[in-house]
Design a protein around this motif. Structure first.
Motif, PDB file in Angstrom:
ATOM      1  N   MET A  77      -3.539   5.278 -11.612  1.00  0.00           N
ATOM      2  CA  MET A  77      -4.592   5.692 -10.686  1.00  0.00           C
ATOM      3  C   MET A  77      -4.464   4.950  -9.358  1.00  0.00           C
ATOM      4  O   MET A  77      -4.682   5.527  -8.283  1.00  0.00           O
ATOM      5  CB  MET A  77      -5.966   5.443 -11.298  1.00  0.00           C
ATOM      6  CG  MET A  77      -7.111   5.997 -10.457  1.00  0.00           C
ATOM      7  SD  MET A  77      -6.971   7.794 -10.151  1.00  0.00           S
ATOM      8  CE  MET A  77      -7.358   8.444 -11.789  1.00  0.00           C
ATOM      9  N   GLU A  78      -4.091   3.685  -9.408  1.00  0.00           N
ATOM     10  CA  GLU A  78      -3.891   2.922  -8.174  1.00  0.00           C
ATOM     11  C   GLU A  78      -2.716   3.474  -7.373  1.00  0.00           C
ATOM     12  O   GLU A  78      -2.743   3.498  -6.143  1.00  0.00           O
ATOM     13  CB  GLU A  78      -3.666   1.445  -8.500  1.00  0.00           C
ATOM     14  CG  GLU A  78      -4.935   0.717  -8.923  1.00  0.00           C
ATOM     15  CD  GLU A  78      -5.996   0.724  -7.829  1.00  0.00           C
ATOM     16  OE1 GLU A  78      -5.842  -0.014  -6.836  1.00  0.00           O
ATOM     17  OE2 GLU A  78      -6.978   1.490  -7.953  1.00  0.00           O
ATOM     18  N   GLU A  79      -1.691   3.941  -8.066  1.00  0.00           N
ATOM     19  CA  GLU A  79      -0.573   4.549  -7.348  1.00  0.00           C
ATOM     20  C   GLU A  79      -0.983   5.875  -6.717  1.00  0.00           C
ATOM     21  O   GLU A  79      -0.530   6.219  -5.626  1.00  0.00           O
ATOM     22  CB  GLU A  79       0.637   4.741  -8.263  1.00  0.00           C
ATOM     23  CG  GLU A  79       1.836   5.323  -7.534  1.00  0.00           C
ATOM     24  CD  GLU A  79       3.166   5.021  -8.203  1.00  0.00           C
ATOM     25  OE1 GLU A  79       4.026   5.910  -8.204  1.00  0.00           O
ATOM     26  OE2 GLU A  79       3.359   3.902  -8.710  1.00  0.00           O
ATOM     27  N   GLY A  81      11.320   3.886 -11.086  1.00  0.00           N
ATOM     28  CA  GLY A  81      11.576   2.530 -11.552  1.00  0.00           C
ATOM     29  C   GLY A  81      11.084   1.449 -10.619  1.00  0.00           C
ATOM     30  O   GLY A  81      11.231   0.260 -10.929  1.00  0.00           O
ATOM     31  N   ALA A  82      10.499   1.806  -9.469  1.00  0.00           N
ATOM     32  CA  ALA A  82      10.006   0.786  -8.547  1.00  0.00           C
ATOM     33  C   ALA A  82       8.903  -0.032  -9.219  1.00  0.00           C
ATOM     34  O   ALA A  82       8.059   0.508  -9.930  1.00  0.00           O
ATOM     35  CB  ALA A  82       9.475   1.437  -7.267  1.00  0.00           C
ATOM     36  N   ASN A  83       8.925  -1.326  -8.970  1.00  0.00           N
ATOM     37  CA  ASN A  83       7.982  -2.234  -9.619  1.00  0.00           C
ATOM     38  C   ASN A  83       7.020  -2.803  -8.576  1.00  0.00           C
ATOM     39  O   ASN A  83       7.403  -3.616  -7.734  1.00  0.00           O
ATOM     40  CB  ASN A  83       8.757  -3.370 -10.303  1.00  0.00           C
ATOM     41  CG  ASN A  83       7.858  -4.247 -11.151  1.00  0.00           C
ATOM     42  OD1 ASN A  83       6.646  -4.226 -11.014  1.00  0.00           O
ATOM     43  ND2 ASN A  83       8.465  -5.022 -12.034  1.00  0.00           N
ATOM     44  N   PHE A  84       5.758  -2.375  -8.634  1.00  0.00           N
ATOM     45  CA  PHE A  84       4.734  -2.826  -7.685  1.00  0.00           C
ATOM     46  C   PHE A  84       4.599  -4.347  -7.691  1.00  0.00           C
ATOM     47  O   PHE A  84       4.306  -4.967  -6.662  1.00  0.00           O
ATOM     48  CB  PHE A  84       3.403  -2.157  -8.047  1.00  0.00           C
ATOM     49  CG  PHE A  84       2.233  -2.606  -7.229  1.00  0.00           C
ATOM     50  CD1 PHE A  84       2.114  -2.256  -5.892  1.00  0.00           C
ATOM     51  CD2 PHE A  84       1.226  -3.390  -7.796  1.00  0.00           C
ATOM     52  CE1 PHE A  84       1.023  -2.661  -5.129  1.00  0.00           C
ATOM     53  CE2 PHE A  84       0.132  -3.801  -7.043  1.00  0.00           C
ATOM     54  CZ  PHE A  84       0.030  -3.438  -5.711  1.00  0.00           C
ATOM     55  N   SER A  93       0.808  -1.222   0.000  1.00  0.00           N
ATOM     56  CA  SER A  93       0.000   0.000   0.000  1.00  0.00           C
ATOM     57  C   SER A  93       0.836   1.264   0.000  1.00  0.00           C
ATOM     58  O   SER A  93       0.297   2.363  -0.117  1.00  0.00           O
ATOM     59  CB  SER A  93      -0.930   0.014   1.228  1.00  0.00           C
ATOM     60  OG  SER A  93      -1.787  -1.095   1.213  1.00  0.00           O
ATOM     61  N   GLN A  94       2.151   1.130   0.144  1.00  0.00           N
ATOM     62  CA  GLN A  94       3.028   2.299   0.126  1.00  0.00           C
ATOM     63  C   GLN A  94       3.992   2.271  -1.057  1.00  0.00           C
ATOM     64  O   GLN A  94       5.058   2.885  -1.020  1.00  0.00           O
ATOM     65  CB  GLN A  94       3.798   2.406   1.441  1.00  0.00           C
ATOM     66  CG  GLN A  94       2.896   2.601   2.654  1.00  0.00           C
ATOM     67  CD  GLN A  94       3.653   2.888   3.925  1.00  0.00           C
ATOM     68  OE1 GLN A  94       4.306   3.934   4.068  1.00  0.00           O
ATOM     69  NE2 GLN A  94       3.591   1.972   4.881  1.00  0.00           N
ATOM     70  N   SER A  95       3.610   1.570  -2.108  1.00  0.00           N
ATOM     71  CA  SER A  95       4.418   1.537  -3.326  1.00  0.00           C
ATOM     72  C   SER A  95       4.065   2.755  -4.173  1.00  0.00           C
ATOM     73  O   SER A  95       3.054   2.778  -4.874  1.00  0.00           O
ATOM     74  CB  SER A  95       4.136   0.247  -4.107  1.00  0.00           C
ATOM     75  OG  SER A  95       4.890   0.218  -5.296  1.00  0.00           O
ATOM     76  N   ILE A  96       4.926   3.804  -4.116  1.00  0.00           N
ATOM     77  CA  ILE A  96       4.584   5.094  -4.747  1.00  0.00           C
ATOM     78  C   ILE A  96       5.719   5.647  -5.609  1.00  0.00           C
ATOM     79  O   ILE A  96       5.685   6.812  -5.986  1.00  0.00           O
ATOM     80  CB  ILE A  96       4.205   6.142  -3.677  1.00  0.00           C
ATOM     81  CG1 ILE A  96       5.365   6.367  -2.699  1.00  0.00           C
ATOM     82  CG2 ILE A  96       2.946   5.720  -2.938  1.00  0.00           C
ATOM     83  CD1 ILE A  96       5.137   7.497  -1.701  1.00  0.00           C
ATOM     84  N   TYR A  97       6.702   4.809  -5.933  1.00  0.00           N
ATOM     85  CA  TYR A  97       7.871   5.336  -6.639  1.00  0.00           C
ATOM     86  C   TYR A  97       8.056   4.729  -8.026  1.00  0.00           C
ATOM     87  O   TYR A  97       9.180   4.495  -8.466  1.00  0.00           O
ATOM     88  CB  TYR A  97       9.139   5.104  -5.810  1.00  0.00           C
ATOM     89  CG  TYR A  97       9.164   5.879  -4.512  1.00  0.00           C
ATOM     90  CD1 TYR A  97       9.155   7.264  -4.508  1.00  0.00           C
ATOM     91  CD2 TYR A  97       9.196   5.219  -3.283  1.00  0.00           C
ATOM     92  CE1 TYR A  97       9.177   7.979  -3.326  1.00  0.00           C
ATOM     93  CE2 TYR A  97       9.224   5.924  -2.093  1.00  0.00           C
ATOM     94  CZ  TYR A  97       9.213   7.304  -2.115  1.00  0.00           C
ATOM     95  OH  TYR A  97       9.233   8.008  -0.943  1.00  0.00           O
ATOM     96  N   LYS A 133       7.413  10.112   2.922  1.00  0.00           N
ATOM     97  CA  LYS A 133       7.262   8.695   3.277  1.00  0.00           C
ATOM     98  C   LYS A 133       8.265   8.316   4.368  1.00  0.00           C
ATOM     99  O   LYS A 133       9.434   8.669   4.299  1.00  0.00           O
ATOM    100  CB  LYS A 133       7.466   7.816   2.051  1.00  0.00           C
ATOM    101  CG  LYS A 133       7.170   6.353   2.294  1.00  0.00           C
ATOM    102  CD  LYS A 133       7.225   5.581   0.989  1.00  0.00           C
ATOM    103  CE  LYS A 133       7.140   4.093   1.256  1.00  0.00           C
ATOM    104  NZ  LYS A 133       8.321   3.588   1.933  1.00  0.00           N
ATOM    105  N   GLY A 134       7.797   7.617   5.373  1.00  0.00           N
ATOM    106  CA  GLY A 134       8.649   7.212   6.479  1.00  0.00           C
ATOM    107  C   GLY A 134       8.677   8.188   7.630  1.00  0.00           C
ATOM    108  O   GLY A 134       9.227   7.886   8.688  1.00  0.00           O
TER     109      GLY A 134
END
Length: 670
Positions: A604-606, A285-288, A277-281, A575-576
């Motif tokens: 939209m989910e992000e 390049g962050a991969n959910f 739920s905190q995948s926002i990057y 964040k954090g």
């Protein structure tokens, strides 16, 4: 003759089985039941879904201590984090609990670990161990140089800028996809330039290898390829680290997830901790999918969910649970706390942007009067420019604030100039640093600089600078540069000595180039202070590239500033962190979520996860505000609907406020 044998009787005792190891820590008492479960698992893959404020770091620290106390040699444990500071803090806390053994645990960032092994096995990938690491701005300059060599700067139609090209190359690396995939998906307006972009990418790679350079992405890609292609290296590293722990796994990109899989191939003893739920990057390049698909990558995985929150009151958690509960793809969790009491979160509609700003200022002043310090309040926004009007209003009432963002210390031109000289000591083939250093020399322009760099690379002897065939007014200046570089290479110099020599050489140049040189000199003083703790130039340059200081000293804190300052921050930067009171502004459909996310379910989910992250920063007071009837000039539409993430919150969970002018028109009430 017969002898009588006397037999001695030996009594058997009721022996107890061996006692388990004695622990210095009563883990079951110190942790809640779910944390204790995560901490006491020793073997096999584990995914810990750690809800916001649920004691993620505590769980990691106690597991580090537990592993060591159960007899695992500290050298066999690897802790991967996204900042060196985070790793150091966890190891410090573990050491305080059970002793100095934990200091021998390897802890650091993915890039730092990759750097160590790439230098150790450099020859296997066609590099020397002295390669230079490029930061993002350096990478852009190399791209610009190669682009100019290809004549792409002279195209009649607009070719992508250097920073855009760097983004495209980086995204292809992070996704582990060909350049064509990235261009067609995200940069279709550059479709006609695809062939030249592919060619440019190839030349960029050639330039880096020829000059012994690696950018940040190269560290991960080369390390991943090294592990994939060499069974001996893979086995060596996998045996070296029998227990791997990863923090903030939702923020990893595809190469990082691959690195984890390859490093653990002989044992699968991997614990990753994170919060889907905190995948926002994703923009970095962050991969959910990494955290969602971990059980597929490691089929024997145990999934443990931490749901007890130690930060926020239950009224705030009730709202955040609803916000994230509507997510399409998630691990189910429902945050709860023992802090049952607290005010309901507020949803506030303001007539316009200025009313929104005035409300926030007035509420901040009220809360401060009631005892909440400014530095325990934060205003969070989707984009940095959303606070511009608020900043004017804060200035009217003399409310001091700090805004997260801006230039990093390492990205300032004067710091990069000084570091370029030191990089040449470690890697004389670094053409990028040569160009930067030579452009500081009086009377040397771009063409002369290119000629000199070509001469140096052709004649790699120590006196190449002095033998440059084209004489000019810069000859004496080149001699001074040569003398400096020779001095920097002398035996017995500390890193502090070396940086002091460069700064003395550079100070006259600095004073000629910058009107604000006194402030920039403070940055160089700060840089010199940093070097005092380093014994190795290689270690200093690696650290400054991989974990640079965040801010420039110049202008950050005015001498007469109040220690107490309100925080303005983008949600990504927050964040954090946590505050007693949080204001989330511009929660307006089209602004948050951004209109750019309307055509993509993933984006939209992000956006939804961004709202969740923002709301879970609040401990006691949460205000979500939005102006209405906002005209957007770009789209030609008027935004007036509250964000979809707050629009349908149950009325029993929130208070709905509005603002009006008071009778005297000097203030307003709500």
């Amino acid at each position: 003759m017969f002898y009588k044998i006397v037999m001695k009787k030996y009594a058997l005792k009721d022996l107890a089985p061996p006692t388990p190891p004695l622990f210095k820590i009563d883990y079951e008492k110190e942790l809640n039941a779910v944390q204790w479960e995560a901490v006491t698992i020793r073997e096999g893959p584990v995914l810990v879904i750690a809800g916001a404020g649920s004691g993620k770091t505590r769980t990691l620290v106690y597991r580090l201590a537990r592993l060591v106390e159960t007899g695992v040699p500290p050298e066999k444990i690897l802790l991967l984090t996204f900042t060196r500071k985070a790793a150091q803090e966890m190891l410090r806390r573990a050491s305080m609990m059970i002793g100095s053994h934990c200091e021998r645990i390897r802890g650091g960032t993915f890039h730092a670990v990759a750097n160590i092994f790439l230098r150790k096995y450099a020859l296997l990938i066609g590099y020397e161990s002295t390669f230079t690491i490029l930061d993002r701005s350096d990478s852009e300059e190399v791209i610009n140089l190669v682009r100019a060599q290809q004549g792409l700067n002279e195209k009649r139609h607009r070719f992508p800028r250097k920073n855009t090209i760097a983004e495209i190359f980086s995204k292809a690396n992070n996704l582990m996809k060909p350049l064509s995939y990235v261009v067609e998906r995200d940069y279709f307006h550059f479709h006609d330039d695809l062939e030249e972009l592919v060619s440019l990418q190839g030349r960029y790679q050639e330039y880096k290898r020829r000059n012994q350079l690696m950018d940040y992405d190269d560290l991960l890609i080369h390390f991943r390829d090294l592990l994939e292609n060499s069974i001996e290296v893979r086995a060596d590293i996998s045996q070296q680290f029998r227990y791997i722990m990863v923090d903030e796994f939702q923020d990893t990109n595809l190469p990082q997830a691959e690195i984890i899989r390859l490093m653990a191939f002989s044992h699968n003893n991997v614990m990753v901790v994170g919060d889907d739920s905190q995948s926002i990057y994703s923009f970095r390049g962050a991969n959910f999918r990494n955290i969602m698909d971990f059980p597929k990558q490691f089929p024997e995985s145990r999934v443990i969910t931490l749901e007890e929150n130690y930060r926020s009151t239950q009224p705030i958690l009730n709202v955040t649970n609803v916000i994230i509960g509507n997510a399409k793809d998630k691990y189910d969790k429902n945050l709860y706390t023992r802090k049952n009491r607290g005010p309901l979160p507020v949803i506030l509609a303001a007539e316009n942007e200025n009313y929104q700003s005035r409300f926030i200022v007035q509420k901040i002043l009220e809360l401060r009067e009631e005892g909440t310090p400014l530095n325990d309040m934060a205003v969070l926004c989707r984009a940095a420019f959303h606070t511009f009007d608020l900043e004017i209003e804060l200035g009217r009432f003399n409310i001091p604030y700090v805004k997260y963002g801006g230039f990093k210390f390492i990205e300032t031109a004067h710091v990069k100039d000084v570091l370029a000289h030191l990089r040449l000591v470690r890697n004389p083939r670094d053409g990028m640093s040569w160009s930067r250093v030579l452009m500081l020399v009086e009377k040397v322009g771009p063409q002369t600089s290119r000629n000199i760099v070509g001469w140096i690379q052709k004649n790699q002897g120590g006196d190449a600078l002095l033998t440059f065939s084209q004489k000019g007014k810069f000859t004496e200046s080149l001699r001074r540069l040569h003398t400096l570089l020779e001095s920097l290479s002398r035996d017995g110099l500390t890193v502090a000595d070396q940086i002091s020599l460069v700064c003395r050489y550079y100070e006259p140049i600095l004073k000629k180039r910058y009107d604000d040189y006194p402030r920039r000199l403070k940055d160089l003083e700060h840089l010199q202070a940093i070097t005092e703790r380093y014994q190795s130039l290689e270690r200093f340059l690696n650290d400054i590239a991989l974990e640079p200081p965040n801010e420039s000293v110049a202008g950050v804190t005015p001498p007469d500033s109040d220690d107490e300052r309100l925080v303005l921050s983008t949600i990504h930067s927050a964040k954090g962190l946590e505050w007693n009171t949080v204001f989330i502004i511009w929660a307006l459909e089209g602004k948050f979520p951004s209109s750019y996310a309307f055509n993509s379910d993933d984006e939209m989910e992000e956006e939804r996860r961004l709202m969740y992250v923002a709301a879970t920063r609040a401990k006691e007071n949460l205000f979500i505000t939005y102006p209405i009837r906002i005209y957007d000039r770009v789209s030609g539409t008027t935004f007036s609907e509250p964000s979809r993430f707050i629009k349908d919150l149950p009325s029993e969970l929130v208070q709905h406020w509005g603002v009006i002018e008071s009778d005297d028109c000097q203030s307003f009430r709500y």
